[in-house]
Design a protein around this motif. Structure first.
Motif, short mmCIF file in Angstrom:
data_model
loop_
_atom_site.label_atom_id
_atom_site.label_comp_id
_atom_site.label_asym_id
_atom_site.label_seq_id
_atom_site.Cartn_x
_atom_site.Cartn_y
_atom_site.Cartn_z
N THR A 121 0.83 -1.20 0.00
CA THR A 121 0.00 0.00 0.00
C THR A 121 0.87 1.25 0.00
O THR A 121 0.67 2.17 -0.80
CB THR A 121 -0.90 -0.01 1.24
N TRP A 122 1.86 1.21 0.88
CA TRP A 122 2.73 2.39 1.02
C TRP A 122 3.54 2.60 -0.26
O TRP A 122 3.62 3.73 -0.78
CB TRP A 122 3.66 2.16 2.21
N ALA A 123 4.08 1.52 -0.81
CA ALA A 123 4.94 1.66 -1.98
C ALA A 123 4.15 2.19 -3.17
O ALA A 123 4.59 3.10 -3.87
CB ALA A 123 5.57 0.31 -2.34
N ARG A 124 2.95 1.64 -3.38
CA ARG A 124 2.17 2.11 -4.52
C ARG A 124 1.74 3.55 -4.31
O ARG A 124 1.76 4.36 -5.24
CB ARG A 124 0.95 1.22 -4.73
N GLY A 125 1.39 3.88 -3.08
CA GLY A 125 1.02 5.26 -2.79
C GLY A 125 2.15 6.20 -3.13
O GLY A 125 1.94 7.23 -3.77
N ARG A 126 3.35 5.81 -2.75
CA ARG A 126 4.50 6.68 -3.01
C ARG A 126 4.76 6.80 -4.51
O ARG A 126 4.98 7.89 -5.03
CB ARG A 126 5.73 6.12 -2.31
N ALA A 127 4.71 5.65 -5.20
CA ALA A 127 5.00 5.66 -6.64
C ALA A 127 3.99 6.54 -7.37
O ALA A 127 4.36 7.37 -8.20
CB ALA A 127 4.98 4.24 -7.18
N VAL A 128 2.71 6.37 -7.03
CA VAL A 128 1.68 7.14 -7.72
C VAL A 128 1.85 8.62 -7.43
O VAL A 128 1.74 9.47 -8.32
CB VAL A 128 0.28 6.65 -7.33
N ARG A 129 2.17 8.93 -6.16
CA ARG A 129 2.33 10.35 -5.83
C ARG A 129 3.48 10.96 -6.63
O ARG A 129 3.37 12.05 -7.16
CB ARG A 129 2.59 10.49 -4.34
N ARG A 130 4.58 10.19 -6.75
CA ARG A 130 5.72 10.74 -7.47
C ARG A 130 5.38 10.94 -8.95
O ARG A 130 5.64 11.98 -9.54
CB ARG A 130 6.92 9.80 -7.34
N ARG A 131 4.74 9.91 -9.54
CA ARG A 131 4.40 10.03 -10.96
C ARG A 131 3.43 11.18 -11.19
O ARG A 131 3.51 11.89 -12.19
CB ARG A 131 3.80 8.72 -11.47
N LEU A 132 2.50 11.37 -10.25
CA LEU A 132 1.55 12.46 -10.41
C LEU A 132 2.27 13.80 -10.35
O LEU A 132 1.99 14.70 -11.15
CB LEU A 132 0.48 12.39 -9.31
N GLU A 133 3.22 13.92 -9.42
CA GLU A 133 3.95 15.19 -9.34
C GLU A 133 4.68 15.47 -10.64
O GLU A 133 4.66 16.59 -11.16
CB GLU A 133 4.94 15.16 -8.17
N GLU A 134 5.31 14.44 -11.20
CA GLU A 134 5.97 14.61 -12.50
C GLU A 134 4.99 15.08 -13.56
O GLU A 134 5.25 16.03 -14.31
CB GLU A 134 6.59 13.29 -12.95
N ALA A 135 3.83 14.41 -13.60
CA ALA A 135 2.85 14.75 -14.62
C ALA A 135 2.34 16.17 -14.43
O ALA A 135 2.13 16.90 -15.41
CB ALA A 135 1.69 13.75 -14.58
N GLU A 136 2.14 16.57 -13.17
CA GLU A 136 1.68 17.94 -12.91
C GLU A 136 2.70 18.94 -13.44
O GLU A 136 2.35 19.93 -14.11
CB GLU A 136 1.51 18.19 -11.41
N ALA A 137 3.97 18.66 -13.14
CA ALA A 137 5.01 19.58 -13.60
C ALA A 137 5.02 19.67 -15.11
O ALA A 137 5.07 20.77 -15.69
CB ALA A 137 6.37 19.11 -13.08
N GLU A 138 4.90 18.51 -15.75
CA GLU A 138 4.90 18.48 -17.21
C GLU A 138 3.72 19.28 -17.76
O GLU A 138 3.86 20.06 -18.70
CB GLU A 138 4.80 17.03 -17.66
N ALA A 139 2.53 19.05 -17.15
CA ALA A 139 1.34 19.74 -17.63
C ALA A 139 1.50 21.25 -17.48
O ALA A 139 1.12 22.03 -18.36
CB ALA A 139 0.11 19.26 -16.85
N LYS A 140 2.09 21.66 -16.37
CA LYS A 140 2.27 23.09 -16.14
C LYS A 140 3.20 23.67 -17.20
O LYS A 140 2.93 24.71 -17.78
CB LYS A 140 2.86 23.30 -14.74
N GLU A 141 4.26 22.92 -17.48
CA GLU A 141 5.22 23.37 -18.48
C GLU A 141 4.55 23.51 -19.84
O GLU A 141 4.73 24.49 -20.55
CB GLU A 141 6.34 22.33 -18.58
N MET A 142 3.73 22.48 -20.18
CA MET A 142 3.05 22.51 -21.48
C MET A 142 2.16 23.72 -21.58
O MET A 142 2.03 24.35 -22.64
CB MET A 142 2.19 21.26 -21.64
N ARG A 143 1.50 24.07 -20.46
CA ARG A 143 0.58 25.20 -20.51
C ARG A 143 1.36 26.51 -20.70
O ARG A 143 0.92 27.39 -21.42
CB ARG A 143 -0.24 25.25 -19.22
N ARG A 144 2.52 26.57 -20.01
CA ARG A 144 3.29 27.79 -20.14
C ARG A 144 3.92 27.87 -21.53
O ARG A 144 3.80 28.85 -22.23
CB ARG A 144 4.37 27.84 -19.05
N GLY A 145 4.61 26.76 -21.91
CA GLY A 145 5.35 26.78 -23.18
C GLY A 145 4.38 26.60 -24.31
O GLY A 145 4.36 25.77 -25.08
#
Ligand code: HEM
Ligand SMILES: Nc1ncnc2c1ncn2[C@@H]1O[C@H](COP(=O)(O)OP(=O)(O)OP(=O)(O)O)[C@@H](O)[C@H]1O
Ligand SMILES: Nc1ncnc2c1ncn2[C@@H]1O[C@H](COP(=O)(O)OP(=O)(O)OP(=O)(O)O)[C@@H](O)[C@H]1O
Ligand SMILES: [Mg+2]
Ligand SMILES: [Mg+2]
Lengths: 218, 54, 205, 242, 218, 205
Positions: free
Chosen positions: B30-54
């Motif tokens: 449970t903990w490992a998947r939670g961590r992995a998903v949170r990390r991937r989501l943060e990456e995706a958020e950053a990417e989405a923000k970049e796409m919106r700006r650029g």
């Protein structure tokens, strides 16, 4: 609906996926059992009703993925969903066609295979009765499972996994009827329960299956 | 400290060990998947923000 | 008076909104051609109109039951003959004889042939012949002329013409030229704004 | 304020962020105290000897195995009726936890059966119906992971959960019936009337509370993960379309 | 070849069609047997080795259609046939991957399920040995059947039918080893025969399977 | 000196001879475009050349092992990422790094994406990138530009250009314009004469 059943029967006959294969599978499983368990006839005749029921159930299982998958892949299911017949009707017709191509031949063939396993003579009649009563439920439950998994590629194994636990009540009552029949015991109660399960399944599951199909077609 | 479990020591300890092991695996997964998903989501958020700006 | 009308429709595919605010009306005798690049949402729109998936918002009048849908796949059973395929659909829709459909798409010579032995173009013609058997006023077709040669396209055009003369209408999604003039609706106009998925709720829009 | 507002994902995340640590600590506390108490400070049973200590994990896990399925059933119904995404995801999150609880009940029962009944496994109706419940869990989890589209997966698994519940009840009766005619020794059946003495009772209560809280913690954490995964999916779909 | 095996394993893990489903099916079949035959543990423990072998065989069977069909459908098989590795190597790699995702987990899980059927204690060890020796043959024969039926849509039932008779020798010797092991009888002969069958199958069938694949790709 | 040569080849599909007497030679740096209506036998010819089916008669020199075949289907595994897909093929063909292939088809940004989440055009690009990893001199491609947009077609053209400069050759079956000049071979010229089935032996020709 009558048309749909007829068409499915015609397809089963032409494509060779129908009667023959299910029956042959049944035959092979029953033939394999003595190989696996040893040829002791007294052991075999004791477990014969159960083995025949299991074999019938498994051969039923193997043909389930054909119920909707072929029609889904070639677009027919989409067209049927738009046609002026209720999807529940489609499900019933499909389950019916499946029973006619699988359950019915299995029921008729079971006594013949019973001979191979030294099924006691009084058991033949009740074996046929229990299969005739139980296999419609197997087809209907199978159609429900097939409706759930219709969109999944090569979902056959998953389908089996979903359907087998649902088969438990039918199997228990059906095998019980056949076993008690073979041993000349009283079998009124399990027979009534088997009929009840089948009745309830056939009455209610078409709605759940049609719902699952609608969800899958989205 | 350790209570005397008599002849059933293996049984009781086995049951407790199996339970704790299963629970630990469940919690860890449970903990490992939670961590992995949170990390991937943060990456995706950053990417989405970049796409919106650029 | 409109035969078929769509108001402010939005539809989604795989959980993501694809089209927004689609609206048009079809009068009897009218053909509307849907255009738009790959992935614009033409197929999604047609499936929504046919009632195969619920719209997110909006209204479809009078409803999917006036529509006859013909998708990418033909819904043809390879093991059955051309005639059996058509008879089955005529039975399902309760429309009598299949002679007219055979005639219209030049399938008479092929009536006894098993559908799996047809060429791609012939199979497509069989799929289109099915439309005549639905008896429904609005045809919704997805890429009907794919893999058809020029002669077959002409057959389709004339069948469509007769359908329109009889007071029907049609909605056709296609990338290629149909060979006759028709009103065009560019689907990409209605493209759902890729709303930035803001906050967690956005994920469930 | 209506209870349904917690079905809003943002609010759910905000609320549970505060709740999770509390429940986690509480469950750890209850589990530790209950199990330690039970394991170290309770006497042996005069008949079962020290094996009675297994009760502190066996009974709570068996209860949770059933309650988890009941919770999934309720969540599935809420999803189908009111379309609250959080409840569908909560059902998804609960399934593996329930499956593990069932497994624990089965394993501890089997281990317990060896000295008590002289066999690891008997086709006793109660044990059998637990095995069937485990199969239902397996099928449910497998169906969730086989379907890509999250809404379709939620719908189909909800249908499966409801139909499955009916069949699970049916199987229970069937299994009861099936084993009736067999001369199973009375020692094999668990006597429900048999009272548990107070010495065993309080630590058992604590252990049960611990398992319940552990279940709640795990389901909350997993639901949060599922919500995040869902948002990740949405972002990826948008990126693919753009 | 090593790459192909690794890729197939990765696919099995990702797609979720691998380990889990086969094992669950095995579990369900074993659970269904008592429902069909009755809960009498003395009867069950007598037939346990045979039932476990049959169950393993059936769950192996259900995953066979994935061996080549998925690769055929998406064109990978064409490309592999053109690649600078012999098609025999492809077949071996595929059978190997199938064994690793099916036969091996089944072998390891069998003793646990043996508990459910009251398999006598000395039987556990020989059950594992016989399955470990026999399941590679099941995978290899299955790959041959899958190669024969790869072009057929929904050919699962036909595949089962072709493969089951081929499984008979393996099943007979394997179940015999397990049964004699459970009853503490001498089992040297069936063990040697089982090993012989597996050896011969693994040595020869890759060529036949590669031939069948070549014909099907035409 | 020819890199690849075909003499008097005939090939069959489903037991029926489709092409007869096909002959051509490819020099290094040469592209040959195969044309012909649907069902003319382009796919059949390419599959024969790739060694997937034996020719009825005729010779293929030096043999299928110089050919890299890319068919209608891409042979892409949806569950694996772009990078894993390419690494697998690079391993099978024993050609080292995949960096060049990623670069050539603009797949760098997508390298970690699971192939099933690619759009049709992106997936096609992945399929074409595989050709670079075969390290083989002659590319045999069936409809390579299907579902590619203009920018991707240009990527393909420049990758092909580099392959030709490096002494390679290519054989491309297509219905559409590739966007660069190339020699054309009309396959329908070689259409097998539907020989009348004479006596019983004729059925087994
Ligand atoms: C795999 C085997 C077993 C399973 C699946 C199983 C399952 C269950 C279940 C479902 C309960 C009811 C929990 C509740 O809701 O109160 C229970 C309670 C209990 N079990 Fe088991 N059991 C197993 C084996 C055993 C064995 C071998 C023993 C010891 C002889 C045992 C002793 C008990 C006791 C004492 C209770 C508490 C009874 C009560 O307070 O009502 N169980 N078990
Ligand atoms: N199963 C699916 N899951 C998620 N997204 C999908 C799925 N199918 C299609 N899409 C996406 O939905 C969008 C609309 O697809 P649709 O099939 O409606 O396009 P279209 O206009 O019919 O395209 P085409 O001209 O290629 O037929 C596309 O961007 C596509 O990527
Ligand atoms: N499986 C088959 N069995 C029998 N005949 C077939 C089969 N597949 C194709 N054919 C026939 O073989 C002929 C050649 O087909 P082929 O696929 O080579 O054509 P093609 O030129 O590639 O067409 P396209 O432009 O549509 O790709 C066609 O007439 C077709 O009808
Ligand atoms: Mg489309
Ligand atoms: Mg072609």
């Amino acid at each position: 609906m009558r048309r749909l059943i007829l068409r499915d029967l015609a397809l089963a006959v032409r494509a060779g996926g129908g009667f023959g294969l299910g029956l042959s599978f049944f035959l092979i499983v029953v033939v394999l059992v003595p190989f696996a368990l040893g040829p002791d006839t007294s052991v075999l005749s004791g477990i014969a009703p159960g083995v025949l029921w299991l074999g019938a159930l498994l051969s039923c299982l193997l043909s389930l993925d054909r119920i909707f998958a072929l029609d889904y892949e070639d677009g027919t299911l989409d067209l049927l969903a738009c046609a002026p017949i209720p999807l529940e009707g489609v499900v019933i017709a499909k389950a019916c066609a499946h029973w006619l191509t699988t359950g019915l031949p299995l029921t008729l063939a079971a006594p013949v295979l019973g001979v191979l396993l030294n099924l006691p003579v009084p058991g033949f009649w009740w074996l046929v009765v229990s299969l005739a009563l139980g296999t419609p439920a197997l087809s209907m439950i199978g159609a429900f499972g097939a409706a759930l998994t219709v969109g999944i590629r090569r979902g056959g194994l998953l389908l089996s996994l979903l359907v087998l636990p649902l088969y438990v009540p039918t199997l228990i009552f059906g095998a019980e009827v056949a076993r008690r029949g073979a041993e000349r015991l009283d079998l009124g109660v399990p027979l009534a329960l088997l009929a009840g399960v089948t009745g309830a399944v056939v009455a209610l599951l078409p709605f759940a299956s049609a719902g699952a199909l609608r969800i899958n077609l989205r | 400290m350790m209570p005397d479990l008599g002849k059933y020591a293996g049984t009781v300890l086995g049951a407790y060990a199996a339970t704790l092991l299963l629970l630990a695996v469940l919690v860890l997964l449970t903990w490992a998947r939670g961590r992995a998903v949170r990390r991937r989501l943060e990456e995706a958020e950053a990417e989405a923000k970049e796409m919106r700006r650029g | 008076m409109a035969l078929f009308e769509v108001e402010d429709l939005s539809c989604a595919r795989g959980g993501v909104p694809v089209l927004e605010g689609v609206g048009f009306a079809l009068a009897p005798g009218q053909v509307l051609v849907l255009r738009g690049p790959n992935g614009a949402g033409k197929t999604t729109l047609l499936r929504t109109l046919a009632g195969l998936q619920p719209p997110l918002t909006g209204r479809i009048l009078p409803g999917p039951e006036v529509l006859a849908y013909g998708g990418h796949a033909d819904g043809v059973k390879g093991a059955l003959s051309v005639e059996e395929n058509l008879t089955f659909w005529a039975g399902v829709f309760g429309t009598g004889s299949i002679a007219g459909a055979l005639e219209a798409f030049d399938l008479k010579r092929l009536r006894g042939r098993a559908a799996q032995n047809l060429s791609a173009g012939q199979k497509r013609r069989l799929g289109l012949a099915r439309m005549l058997l639905t008896g429904r006023p609005v045809w919704a077709l997805d890429e009907p002329t794919v893999s058809l040669d020029a002669a077959s396209v002409a057959l389709f055009a004339s069948a469509l013409g007769r359908h329109l003369e009889g007071g029907g209408a049609a909605l056709i999604a296609t990338h290629i030229d149909l060979g006759f003039p028709a009103e065009v609706l560019d689907v990409s106009r209605f493209r759902a704004v890729a709303a930035p998925v803001d906050g967690l709720d956005g994920a469930f829009a | 304020m209506s209870l349904w507002e917690y079905a809003n994902p943002t609010r759910f995340m905000a609320t549970t962020r505060r709740i999770v640590p509390v429940v986690a600590v509480l469950s750890a506390l209850c589990l530790a105290v209950g199990l330690v108490w039970g394991f170290f400070f309770t006497p042996d049973d005069y008949r079962q000897g020290s094996t009675v200590k297994i009760i502190y994990i066996h009974v709570p896990s068996a209860m949770m195995a059933i309650n988890a399925w009941a919770m999934m059933l309720v969540a599935s119904l809420i999803w189908l009726v009111r379309r609250h995404h959080v409840s569908a995801l909560a059902a998804r999150a609960a399934a593996p936890v329930g499956a593990v609880m069932t497994l624990i009940a089965l394993i501890t029962g089997a281990i317990w059966g060896q000295p008590m009944w002289g066999t690891w496994w008997a086709w006793d109706p109660r044990l059998t119906s637990f095995l069937i419940l485990f199969l239902f869990y397996l099928g449910y989890v497998a169906l969730w992971s086989a379907i890509e589209d999250p809404d379709i997966a939620a719908d189909l698994t909800s249908v499966l959960c409801i139909v499955g519940s009916v069949f699970a009840m049916l199987s229970r009766y069937a299994v009861n019936f099936w084993n009736q005619g067999l001369h199973q020794g009375a020692s094999l059946s668990m006597d429900r009337e048999e009272h548990v003495a107070d010495v065993f009772y309080y630590p058992l209560l604590l252990a049960i509370a611990g398992f319940v809280l552990l279940f709640v913690t795990l389901v909350l954490v997993r639901t949060r993960t599922e919500i995040r995964a869902r948002r990740l999916h949405a972002l990826q779909m948008r990126a693919r379309m753009a």
